[in-house]
Design an enzyme around this catalytic site. Structure first.
Site, PDB file in Angstrom:
ATOM      1  CG  HIS A 143      -0.280   0.098   2.531  1.00  0.00           C
ATOM      2  ND1 HIS A 143       0.133   1.292   3.084  1.00  0.00           N
ATOM      3  CD2 HIS A 143       0.038  -0.853   3.449  1.00  0.00           C
ATOM      4  CE1 HIS A 143       0.663   1.079   4.272  1.00  0.00           C
ATOM      5  NE2 HIS A 143       0.624  -0.226   4.523  1.00  0.00           N
TER       6      HIS A 143
ATOM      7  CB  CYS B 295       1.944  -3.432   5.050  1.00  0.00           C
ATOM      8  SG  CYS B 295       0.330  -3.835   5.743  1.00  0.00           S
TER       9      CYS B 295
END
Length: 422
Positions: free
Chosen positions: A319, A337
């Protein structure tokens, strides 16, 4: 489609006596009266047996023929309306295209023809059971119709609660996949029965059309539960795209058709919340979403993120992370992430598809089976061990030939020891 391959599966066993009747018909032999014997008609067994009651709505018309082949099957309901059905590839049953209706009577007329033209026809009438009062197992098909997926997209069916081991073969028999052009694959279960995957030995070819049916409505599952629903979907495989993320270099390599098109700096999970290493698949794409980790270990924050692509059920995404751009390519600072710049995240959203392969290597922890769609995180040999049914011979790995007693490294035979008379 120009050609469709049906997954070779065994017929669902129906608890009913097989129908074996007399009164078969046979074509008249041209040599009758001249001493020549008429050709023997084929032997035919049909299930459910005649006048069987309490048949599940997931029932199939089972056929067993000796000395011939099935040449006609007609299934009608109690109003005389034809019921569409398709044969299993092995010819063991005809499968209605939709679940049968509860508390209805159906008639199946099956004809088999022998090698010399003699025929046998059997007719059976059976009645389905009322809607089951047993609790249902909830099933979810993670393959939506009219989409374009990446070449690593596994067909995934999830179950809650998980399917017990002794019931998995019956469930797997009701999972069908057709591909055009044909690209055979196999099903494989997670150990806890919560998910089952379907994939081929290699990635899907771009342009392949995949049709899936999970015909589970009313299916008896073990002694205490039944299947909940009928799921169907047809979609297409798009261009070949894959992402490779190396923790050693803190770089993501984007490949299209196996060729590098871009390298993107990343920041992965810090030591207290490391990213997983393994072969994952993009599961979801969100232009904007909210991460809410309150109540989770090492969590407790709420943050809005842009251009997020899910990799695991545990919450690992690729992201946009403009707050960590100074660390990307150098230091891991995320909660697991793969952080990339806002510009790179926006570009990736236009390049990737759900079903693209993402490989992460060099982190502190391995990807756990079932944490995402993990069908590619094992070798094909290991993957097919998870099937509850025999895997077709063409998909099984070739047996490894035993080494020659005198073999040496590289596979060349070593010279036989000489025999000396001294």
């Amino acid at each position: 489609m120009t050609s469709r391959r049906r997954l070779t599966l065994l017929a669902v066993t129906i608890a009913a006596a097989p129908l074996i009747l007399g009164g078969c018909t046979a074509d008249r032999d041209a040599g009758a009266g001249s001493g020549k014997a008429r050709p023997a008609p084929p032997e035919l067994i049909v299930t459910p047996g005649d006048k069987t009651r309490e048949v599940p709505v997931s029932a199939e018309v089972g056929t067993s023929v000796k000395g011939g082949r099935i040449t006609a099957v007609r299934l009608t309901d109690d109003k005389g309306t034809p019921v569409k059905a398709e044969p299993r590839e092995d010819g063991s049953a005809w499968v209605p295209n939709a679940p049968l209706q509860p508390k209805r009577t159906y008639t199946a007329e099956v004809t088999a023809t022998g090698d010399h033209g003699a025929t046998t026809t059997r007719t059976t009438t059976f009645t389905t059971m009322a809607k089951s009062s047993k609790p249902e197992i909830t099933s979810t098909l993670y393959f939506v119709g009219n989409r374009t997926y990446g070449t690593a997209m596994p067909v995934t069916v999830a179950f809650d609660p998980g399917i017990p081991k002794e019931a998995r073969a019956d469930v797997q028999r009701r999972l069908f996949v057709k591909t055009s052009p044909p690209q055979p694959g196999a099903w494989s279960w997670l150990d806890d029965g919560s998910q089952v995957y379907y994939r081929a030995p290699d990635f899907w070819k771009p342009g392949t059309t995949i049709s899936v049916r999970a015909g589970l409505q009313g299916l008896p599952i073990g002694k205490d539960r039944v299947g909940d629903a009928e799921h169907k979907a047809t979609s297409t495989i798009g261009k070949q795209v894959s992402l490779e993320i190396d923790n050693a270099t803190k770089q993501m390599t984007v490949l299209r058709d196996g060729k590098q098109v871009r390298r993107i700096p990343v920041s992965l999970g810090k030591s207290s919340t490391p990213s997983s290493s393994g072969k994952m698949v993009i599961m979801e794409k969100h232009e904007r979403t909210t991460f809410d980790t309150r109540g989770e270990p090492n969590g407790g924050y709420v943050v809005d993120v842009d251009d997020a692509q899910r990799l695991t059920w545990g919450g690992e995404f690729i992201h946009s992370a403009p707050w960590s751009e100074g660390d990307q390519g150098y230091t891991n600072v995320s909660h697991g992430c793969a952080n990339v710049s806002a510009t790179a995240a926006d570009w990736l959203m236009g390049v990737t598809q759900v079903g693209d392969l993402v490989t992460v290597k060099g982190t502190e922890v391995p990807l756990q089976a079932g944490n995402g769609w993990t069908a590619w995180n094992v070798s094909w040999d290991e993957y097919i061990k998870g099937s509850a049914l025999p895997v077709p011979s063409g998909l099984r790995p070739a047996p490894v030939a035993p080494a020659h007693p005198g073999a040496v490294a590289g596979g060349s035979p070593a010279p036989a020891p000489s025999v000396s008379g001294r």
